[in-house]
Design an enzyme around this catalytic site. Structure first.
Site, PDB file in Angstrom:
ATOM      1  N   ARG A 236       1.416  49.894 -57.662  1.00 41.82           N
ATOM      2  CA  ARG A 236       1.477  49.581 -59.099  1.00 41.82           C
ATOM      3  C   ARG A 236       2.140  50.733 -59.856  1.00 41.82           C
ATOM      4  NH1 ARG A 236      -4.197  50.888 -62.114  1.00 41.82           N
ATOM      5  NH2 ARG A 236      -4.989  52.459 -60.678  1.00 41.82           N
TER       6      ARG A 236
ATOM      7  N   GLU B 225      -2.042  35.154 -70.738  1.00 44.19           N
ATOM      8  CA  GLU B 225      -1.071  35.111 -69.647  1.00 44.19           C
ATOM      9  C   GLU B 225      -0.285  33.803 -69.581  1.00 44.19           C
ATOM     10  OE1 GLU B 225      -4.294  38.020 -68.668  1.00 44.19           O
ATOM     11  OE2 GLU B 225      -4.261  35.926 -69.334  1.00 44.19           O
TER      12      GLU B 225
ATOM     13  N   PHE C 240      -4.583  36.528 -62.863  1.00 46.22           N
ATOM     14  CA  PHE C 240      -4.240  35.863 -64.115  1.00 46.22           C
ATOM     15  C   PHE C 240      -2.799  35.358 -64.160  1.00 46.22           C
ATOM     16  CE2 PHE C 240      -7.592  39.061 -65.047  1.00 46.22           C
ATOM     17  CZ  PHE C 240      -8.629  38.156 -65.053  1.00 46.22           C
TER      18      PHE C 240
ATOM     19  N   ASP D  33     -13.638  46.107 -59.392  1.00 47.57           N
ATOM     20  CA  ASP D  33     -13.389  44.993 -60.320  1.00 47.57           C
ATOM     21  C   ASP D  33     -14.100  43.723 -59.864  1.00 47.57           C
ATOM     22  OD1 ASP D  33     -11.867  46.663 -61.817  1.00 47.57           O
ATOM     23  OD2 ASP D  33      -9.942  45.767 -61.325  1.00 47.57           O
TER      24      ASP D  33
ATOM     25  N   ARG E 178      -3.432  48.167 -56.288  1.00 51.02           N
ATOM     26  CA  ARG E 178      -4.133  49.192 -57.057  1.00 51.02           C
ATOM     27  C   ARG E 178      -4.389  50.442 -56.215  1.00 51.02           C
ATOM     28  NH1 ARG E 178     -10.326  48.633 -59.461  1.00 51.02           N
ATOM     29  NH2 ARG E 178     -10.343  50.579 -60.644  1.00 51.02           N
TER      30      ARG E 178
END
Length: 313
Positions: A10, A58, A83, A117, A167
């Site tokens: 990322r 989104e 998303f 998350d 990530r």
């Protein structure tokens, strides 16, 4: 391999877009209020007039991107995989895929390495969803170098592209003079003839680690980096099946519908071969440290080696 530099892809997304923007003026970057998490804030700082924050919307962002694409500009649309691929699937399919618009969808936080998350954000279905859309190119780069190269290749091709960035920091494994990236092509990272491990994304490094452990047991594993899930490098897969006689696919994703399925579909039609699919086994993830989750769900190098060794027996 433990001393190798690690960079989250990322981060490569933000840096790659910024570097690309210096050469090309016709693209914009769109984000859904997560620029600090997708790391596109790097691009925003350098080119604020070319960055559009669409808010936490989104689906609407995809429709906006479709409209921008019709003007001749190239939108790079960035947000979490859950998303952009999940929440906005209808808009991606109908507004971008169906008219085959030149939109580049950049997802982050895919797979269980999204860590704490939790299951709601750990999208293990995105590659499958995007692969089902006619004409959609699907790419999951393995490290910083490949991520930047994939962004450039995506910009240079015409049509919709889905790219998945992670990530979790991952080792830089493509830092070699002969490295090159071509959409639809994989690369042999390690030679072997007892079994072929075909991996994508952060699993390529884990597959290389597994191959080292297997070598200690006298098992020579070929490791193939397959960054493009669609179109698949059929020639490379068939060569591995012919030489090694057994295939293992490794992906930080559900085993249903993505890399493992693509390989099985090809082999079932062209060269029936025993295949073991390593990935999320029709289950959700959970909240926890990324490395601990990879270990628990069988996606660490040592767990991959263990699975392959037991399967070969």
């Amino acid at each position: 391999m433990a001393d190798v530099k690690k960079i989250a892809t990322r981060v490569s997304l933000g840096n790659g877009l910024t570097e690309l923007a210096a050469e090309h003026k016709d693209f914009v970057v769109m984000d859904a209020d997560v620029a600090m998490a997708t790391m596109t804030h790097t691009f925003r700082s350098a080119y604020p007039e070319r960055h559009i924050d669409c808010g936490i919307a989104e689906a609407n962002m995809m429709s906006m991107a479709a409209g921008i694409a019709t003007t001749g500009k190239v939108p790079f649309v960035c947000a979490f995989a859950m998303f952009v691929a999940g929440r906005a699937f209808e808009q991606v399919r109908n507004s971008i895929g169906y008219p085959h618009l030149n939109v580049k969808i950049c997802s982050t936080h895919g797979g269980i390495s999204a860590g704490e998350d939790g299951a709601s954000h750990q999208c293990n279905e995105d590659l499958t969803l995007m692969r089902t859309i006619p004409g959609m190119t699907v790419i999951c780069p393995s490290d910083d170098i490949e991520a930047k190269a994939a962004l450039k290749a995506a910009y240079e091709m015409e049509g919709p592209v889905y790219l998945r960035f992670g990530r979790q920091p991952v080792a830089v494994i493509n830092d070699t003079p002969d490295y090159s990236f071509t959409i639809g092509k994989g690369r042999v990272m390690r030679e072997g003839s007892d079994v072929a491990l075909i991996a994508c994304g952060i699993m390529v490094h884990e597959a290389l680690s597994a191959a080292e452990l297997l070598a200690e047991k006298g098992i020579q594993a070929r490791v193939i980096n397959m960054p493009t899930i669609k179109p698949l490098d059929d020639e490379l897969v068939l060569a591995a099946a012919k030489d090694c006689k057994k295939i293992v696919t490794v992906e930080e994703h559900s085993v249903l519908g993505a890399l493992g399925s693509a390989v099985c579909e090809l082999l079932s039609e062209k060269m029936p071969t025993p295949v073991k699919r390593i990935g999320m086994q029709d289950c959700f993830g959970e909240s926890g440290p990324a490395l601990a989750l990879l270990e628990k769900y069988g996606l660490s190098g040592n767990r991959i080696a263990e699975t392959v060794e037991n399967w070969l027996k």
